[in-house]
Enzyme design. Structure first.
Site, PDB file in Angstrom:
ATOM      1  N   SER A  77       0.853  -1.191   0.000  1.00  0.00           N
ATOM      2  CA  SER A  77       0.000   0.000   0.000  1.00  0.00           C
ATOM      3  C   SER A  77       0.885   1.235   0.000  1.00  0.00           C
ATOM      4  O   SER A  77       2.019   1.188   0.486  1.00  0.00           O
ATOM      5  CB  SER A  77      -0.875   0.016   1.255  1.00  0.00           C
ATOM      6  OG  SER A  77      -1.533   1.261   1.374  1.00  0.00           O
ATOM      7  N   TYR A  83      -0.697  -1.135  10.710  1.00  0.00           N
ATOM      8  CA  TYR A  83      -0.939  -1.339   9.277  1.00  0.00           C
ATOM      9  C   TYR A  83       0.222  -0.766   8.463  1.00  0.00           C
ATOM     10  O   TYR A  83       0.782  -1.422   7.570  1.00  0.00           O
ATOM     11  CB  TYR A  83      -2.262  -0.669   8.887  1.00  0.00           C
ATOM     12  CG  TYR A  83      -2.651  -0.866   7.444  1.00  0.00           C
ATOM     13  CD1 TYR A  83      -3.026  -2.114   6.964  1.00  0.00           C
ATOM     14  CD2 TYR A  83      -2.642   0.209   6.554  1.00  0.00           C
ATOM     15  CE1 TYR A  83      -3.387  -2.293   5.631  1.00  0.00           C
ATOM     16  CE2 TYR A  83      -3.005   0.041   5.228  1.00  0.00           C
ATOM     17  CZ  TYR A  83      -3.376  -1.208   4.765  1.00  0.00           C
ATOM     18  OH  TYR A  83      -3.725  -1.373   3.451  1.00  0.00           O
TER      19      TYR A  83
HETATM   20  N1  LIG Z   1      -8.834  -0.658  -0.292  1.00  0.00           N
HETATM   21  C1  LIG Z   1      -7.800   0.164  -0.262  1.00  0.00           C
HETATM   22  O1  LIG Z   1      -7.952   1.409  -0.259  1.00  0.00           O
HETATM   23  C2  LIG Z   1      -6.397  -0.376  -0.239  1.00  0.00           C
HETATM   24  C3  LIG Z   1      -5.353   0.542  -0.433  1.00  0.00           C
HETATM   25  C4  LIG Z   1      -4.058   0.075  -0.432  1.00  0.00           C
HETATM   26  C5  LIG Z   1      -3.815  -1.265  -0.249  1.00  0.00           C
HETATM   27  N2  LIG Z   1      -4.858  -2.129  -0.039  1.00  0.00           N
HETATM   28  C6  LIG Z   1      -4.524  -3.532   0.149  1.00  0.00           C
HETATM   29  O2  LIG Z   1      -5.200  -4.299  -0.832  1.00  0.00           O
HETATM   30  C7  LIG Z   1      -5.361  -5.627  -0.329  1.00  0.00           C
HETATM   31  C8  LIG Z   1      -6.802  -6.051  -0.525  1.00  0.00           C
HETATM   32  O3  LIG Z   1      -7.617  -5.213   0.274  1.00  0.00           O
HETATM   33  P1  LIG Z   1      -9.081  -4.786  -0.169  1.00  0.00           P
HETATM   34  O4  LIG Z   1      -9.163  -3.312  -0.103  1.00  0.00           O
HETATM   35  O5  LIG Z   1      -9.461  -5.480  -1.414  1.00  0.00           O
HETATM   36  O6  LIG Z   1      -9.955  -5.293   1.074  1.00  0.00           O
HETATM   37  P2  LIG Z   1     -10.740  -6.661   1.308  1.00  0.00           P
HETATM   38  O7  LIG Z   1     -11.822  -6.798   0.319  1.00  0.00           O
HETATM   39  O8  LIG Z   1     -11.097  -6.634   2.750  1.00  0.00           O
HETATM   40  O9  LIG Z   1      -9.621  -7.785   1.014  1.00  0.00           O
HETATM   41  C9  LIG Z   1      -8.860  -8.383   2.010  1.00  0.00           C
HETATM   42  C10 LIG Z   1      -8.956  -9.873   1.797  1.00  0.00           C
HETATM   43  O10 LIG Z   1      -8.109 -10.543   2.741  1.00  0.00           O
HETATM   44  C11 LIG Z   1      -8.771 -11.728   3.151  1.00  0.00           C
HETATM   45  N3  LIG Z   1      -8.232 -12.107   4.452  1.00  0.00           N
HETATM   46  C12 LIG Z   1      -8.173 -11.363   5.597  1.00  0.00           C
HETATM   47  N4  LIG Z   1      -7.602 -12.070   6.588  1.00  0.00           N
HETATM   48  C13 LIG Z   1      -7.274 -13.283   6.056  1.00  0.00           C
HETATM   49  C14 LIG Z   1      -6.668 -14.451   6.576  1.00  0.00           C
HETATM   50  N5  LIG Z   1      -6.266 -14.517   7.868  1.00  0.00           N
HETATM   51  N6  LIG Z   1      -6.478 -15.516   5.755  1.00  0.00           N
HETATM   52  C15 LIG Z   1      -6.876 -15.462   4.449  1.00  0.00           C
HETATM   53  N7  LIG Z   1      -7.460 -14.386   3.907  1.00  0.00           N
HETATM   54  C16 LIG Z   1      -7.670 -13.304   4.702  1.00  0.00           C
HETATM   55  C17 LIG Z   1     -10.249 -11.319   3.219  1.00  0.00           C
HETATM   56  O11 LIG Z   1     -11.109 -12.449   3.084  1.00  0.00           O
HETATM   57  P3  LIG Z   1     -11.726 -13.189   4.389  1.00  0.00           P
HETATM   58  O12 LIG Z   1     -12.195 -12.100   5.302  1.00  0.00           O
HETATM   59  O13 LIG Z   1     -12.817 -14.034   3.830  1.00  0.00           O
HETATM   60  O14 LIG Z   1     -10.607 -13.986   4.957  1.00  0.00           O
HETATM   61  C18 LIG Z   1     -10.373 -10.402   2.008  1.00  0.00           C
HETATM   62  O15 LIG Z   1     -10.770 -11.131   0.870  1.00  0.00           O
HETATM   63  C19 LIG Z   1      -4.913  -5.590   1.130  1.00  0.00           C
HETATM   64  O16 LIG Z   1      -3.572  -6.041   1.210  1.00  0.00           O
HETATM   65  C20 LIG Z   1      -4.960  -4.105   1.470  1.00  0.00           C
HETATM   66  O17 LIG Z   1      -4.052  -3.768   2.512  1.00  0.00           O
HETATM   67  C21 LIG Z   1      -6.138  -1.718  -0.042  1.00  0.00           C
END
Ligand SMILES: NC(=O)c1ccc[n+]([C@@H]2O[C@H](COP(=O)([O-])OP(=O)(O)OC[C@H]3O[C@@H](n4cnc5c(N)ncnc54)[C@H](OP(=O)(O)O)[C@@H]3O)[C@@H](O)[C@H]2O)c1
Length: 248
Positions: free
Chosen positions: A133, A146
């Site tokens: 990120s 984070y």
């Molecule tokens: N959204 C943003 O603005 C943003 C910005 C920068 C970076 N990111 C990064 O992008 C990535 C995806 O995030 P997102 O925004 O798409 O949010 P998200 O939809 O909440 O994706 C996170 C995923 O991680 C899975 N997860 C969480 N804990 C887990 C575990 N212990 N084992 C296996 N799977 C697990 C969740 O599925 P389950 O809950 O079903 O396990 C979910 O599918 C993350 O690394 C986040 O830090 C996001």
């Protein structure tokens, strides 16, 4: 032969959007996450293969890595798009919250990388993409755990890129800005340059498939602003950071 990908965190958000993009571009895609529901839904709508998994369980992670490789024949691309967002309160550094965040966001990646690198060495190469990120560019106030975990993931990707080249394993770093997902749904602060997940998925797929860039970072203007902040002299840098603290 079509290419194969395993996307962890592929049931929702950015990971799911990337999974859909890859399927539309002819890839066979396996997706993992803890909840079977979102994985099954994506299996029905887009034909991905669901492998429920909690990355905090080392044995289960190694087992699923073996199963995915056996079922798909090989793993051309592994994407780690997993994160938990335990909120750290300003100036509170409790061990439990940090442990939870680091165990999933950083050590979770390690539990996957080890068996996946072994598989990629055995099959003669592959590609690993770690979704970090822009929050890992420097220590952000209000997100200590984070931000620290993402900074470590960036360093890890840099080290792996150098070390794994001789195994024909290419390593990429994905650095998104704000994307509208479950993850950001509860944010109660302004999110500049907010993108839709479909847009993020498309940008990542384009970056992975059409370029050889190490870092796939977007949106560009936000990324450049933050990279500039990262280079500022510390007195100026901390003056800006103090403005991000809640009032009072
Ligand atoms: N959204 C943003 O603005 C943003 C910005 C920068 C970076 N990111 C990064 O992008 C990535 C995806 O995030 P997102 O925004 O798409 O949010 P998200 O939809 O909440 O994706 C996170 C995923 O991680 C899975 N997860 C969480 N804990 C887990 C575990 N212990 N084992 C296996 N799977 C697990 C969740 O599925 P389950 O809950 O079903 O396990 C979910 O599918 C993350 O690394 C986040 O830090 C996001």
């Amino acid at each position: 032969m079509g290419k194969t990908a395993w996307i962890l965190g592929g049931g929702t958000g950015i990971g799911a959007a990337l999974a859909k993009e890859l399927v539309e571009r002819g890839w066979t895609v396996a997706v993992s996450g803890r909840r079977p529901g979102p994985l099954q839904a994506l299996a029905q709508s887009h034909g991905v293969r669901p492998y429920p998994l909690d990355v905090t369980d080392a044995d289960a992670t190694a087992g699923v890595a073996r199963k995915v490789a056996a079922d798909l024949g090989r793993i051309d691309l592994m994407v780690f798009s997993v994160a938990t967002k335990a909120v750290t309160k300003t100036a509170v550094y409790d061990h439990e919250t940090f442990q939870k965040v680091i165990d999933t966001n950083l050590l979770g990646a390690m539990r996957v990388i080890d068996p996946v690198v072994a598989q990629m060495r055995a099959q003669g190469g592959g590609e690993i993409a770690l979704v970090a990120s822009v929050a890992g560019y420097f220590g952000l106030p209000r997100s200590a755990a984070y931000s620290a975990g993402k900074a470590a993931l960036i360093a890890l990707a840099q080290t792996m890129k150098t070390e794994l080249a001789r195994d024909n394993i290419s390593v990429r770093l994905v650095s998104p800005g704000f994307v509208r997902t479950e993850f950001t749904a509860k944010n109660n602060f302004p999110m500049p340059f907010l993108l839709e997940p479909e847009d993020a998925g498309r940008r990542i797929a384009d970056g992975l498939l059409r370029s050889r860039r190490f870092e796939i970072a977007f949106p560009l203007r936000f990324v450049l602003m933050l990279k500039l902040v990262r280079m500022l002299p510390y007195p100026l840098f901390f003056a800006i950071m103090r403005r991000l603290l809640p009032k009072g």
